[in-house]
Design a protein around this motif. Structure first.
Motif, PDB file in Angstrom:
ATOM      1  N   SER A 131       0.853  -1.187   0.000  1.00 26.91           N
ATOM      2  CA  SER A 131       0.000   0.000   0.000  1.00 26.91           C
ATOM      3  C   SER A 131       0.888   1.235   0.000  1.00 26.91           C
ATOM      4  CB  SER A 131      -0.900   0.026   1.241  1.00 26.91           C
ATOM      5  OG  SER A 131      -0.104   0.151   2.424  1.00 26.91           O
ATOM      6  N   ARG A 132       0.266   2.377  -0.272  1.00 23.95           N
ATOM      7  CA  ARG A 132       1.031   3.619  -0.208  1.00 23.95           C
ATOM      8  C   ARG A 132       1.566   3.855   1.189  1.00 23.95           C
ATOM      9  NH1 ARG A 132      -2.169   9.072  -0.545  1.00 23.95           N
ATOM     10  NH2 ARG A 132      -2.134   8.879   1.709  1.00 23.95           N
ATOM     11  N   SER A 133       0.762   3.606   2.200  1.00 28.10           N
ATOM     12  CA  SER A 133       1.206   3.872   3.566  1.00 28.10           C
ATOM     13  C   SER A 133       2.369   2.973   3.953  1.00 28.10           C
ATOM     14  CB  SER A 133       0.043   3.708   4.556  1.00 28.10           C
ATOM     15  OG  SER A 133      -0.465   2.385   4.528  1.00 28.10           O
ATOM     16  N   GLU A 134       2.342   1.713   3.501  1.00 26.92           N
ATOM     17  CA  GLU A 134       3.474   0.839   3.801  1.00 26.92           C
ATOM     18  C   GLU A 134       4.734   1.345   3.092  1.00 26.92           C
ATOM     19  OE1 GLU A 134       4.425  -3.862   4.425  1.00 26.92           O
ATOM     20  OE2 GLU A 134       3.059  -3.335   2.796  1.00 26.92           O
ATOM     21  N   LEU A 135       4.581   1.838   1.879  1.00 26.64           N
ATOM     22  CA  LEU A 135       5.735   2.376   1.166  1.00 26.64           C
ATOM     23  C   LEU A 135       6.298   3.594   1.883  1.00 26.64           C
ATOM     24  CD1 LEU A 135       7.711   2.641  -1.153  1.00 26.64           C
ATOM     25  CD2 LEU A 135       5.932   3.833  -2.455  1.00 26.64           C
ATOM     26  N   THR A 136       5.457   4.551   2.235  1.00 24.19           N
ATOM     27  CA  THR A 136       5.978   5.750   2.892  1.00 24.19           C
ATOM     28  C   THR A 136       6.554   5.419   4.263  1.00 24.19           C
ATOM     29  OG1 THR A 136       3.710   6.283   3.627  1.00 24.19           O
ATOM     30  CG2 THR A 136       4.520   7.374   1.618  1.00 24.19           C
TER      31      THR A 136
END
Length: 313
Positions: free
Chosen positions: A293-298
């Motif tokens: 997910s985007r949050s995991e990436l950031t």
């Protein structure tokens, strides 16, 4: 001209979402868009990333669409959009297939980007590989190497300090044509991409840096040695930035299958692995994080900036 901090290994990343080849895109990227890119760019800006990169394809033929996808954002538009929501991270075209366009067109686009971003452009260039793309745009695919060679020379002139640049070559000829705004940088760095013998030679004698394409780490020392020899033989001097693309990374212990090639674990473990690039003569590494997910990436990007980056030396 030193465009990256000297004496330590720095890190940047290819943006997700803007190109979605099956070789590297994560599943969540298919439904992502501008808001995701903004958050990722802001995280990079605040986590010490040296640059964000965007790819270049005008159109993908049907025969390659299943593997490459047709999602390829325009790099100038993408990097300009993200320049407006960031303050310090540099903006890299990795790579612009500059032979598809007249050098004056390319210069106009990227000079404007450099001007608007306050001098944050890194111009990465490459020969390209999709024949149908060249044919549709009326460019000779078989001569793309020679076209790129002259494009680099023409772009050096067109992105230089002169309002009325001039270039007289076999393919392009211009003078007496003014272009403003000029780039904010006195000299826009040109990094040459590709790992073929011709691409490595082009990087060594014409570029300010080398962007390898798919070289595993065990092949890099020989390539770096060759670049040094070629530059010496050609009498080329001055700073030169050697890059590398790392294996996929995951900071911490993943609770899911991140792939056997992924370097994962505590920050000390990842940093030790990445310092090997520095020791072989690499100056900047391009990292890619596994994520769902985007949050995991950031979260991964922030964890890298806080935990891994200070250990890179």
């Amino acid at each position: 001209m030193q465009v990256l901090p000297e004496g330590r290994l720095v890190y940047g990343m290819q943006l997700p979402v803007q190109s979605q080849s099956t070789l590297y895109a994560e599943a969540w990227e298919a439904d992502a868009g501008p808001d995701d890119l903004v958050e990722i760019a802001r995280t990079a800006d605040g986590s010490g990333f040296a640059y964000l990169a965007s790819c270049d394809h005008v159109a993908v033929p049907r025969r390659l669409a299943r593997a490459m996808s047709t999602v390829w954002y325009d790099p100038v538009a993408t990097l300009a959009f993200l320049a407006g929501v960031t303050a310090r991270v540099r903006l890299l075209s990795h790579v612009a297939v500059v032979g598809l366009r007249h050098p004056l067109v390319t210069a106009k686009q990227y000079a404007t980007l450099d001007h608007l971003s306050g001098g944050r452009l890194l111009l990465g260039v490459g020969a390209g590989h999709v024949q149908e793309e060249f044919e549709a745009l009326g460019v000779d695919f078989e001569r793309r190497g020679a076209v790129l060679d002259e494009c680099v020379d023409a772009l050096r002139a067109a992105l230089g300090p002169d309002e009325f640049p001039s270039h007289h070559g076999k393919l392009y000829d211009f003078e007496g044509l003014g272009q403003r705004p000029r780039p904010a940088q006195e000299r826009v760095p040109v990094w040459v991409g590709g790992s073929s013998p011709a691409a490595v030679r082009r990087a060594a004698v014409k570029g300010d840096g080398w962007l390898p394409q798919g070289d595993p780490r065990e092949r890099l020392p020989a390539q770096i040695d060759r670049i040094g020899r070629l530059r010496e033989e050609a009498g080329v001097t001055g700073p030169f930035t050697v890059g590398a693309i790392t294996e996929p990374l995951y900071v911490g212990r993943p609770g899911w299958a991140v792939g056997r090639r992924t370097v994962c674990g505590a920050p000390e473990v990842i940093a030790e692995s990445l310092r090997a690039y520095r020791d072989m003569g690499v100056h900047q590494i391009q990292v890619r994080f596994r994520s769902r997910s985007r949050s995991e990436l950031t979260d991964q990007m922030a964890a890298f900036g806080v935990g891994v980056a200070p250990l890179l030396g």
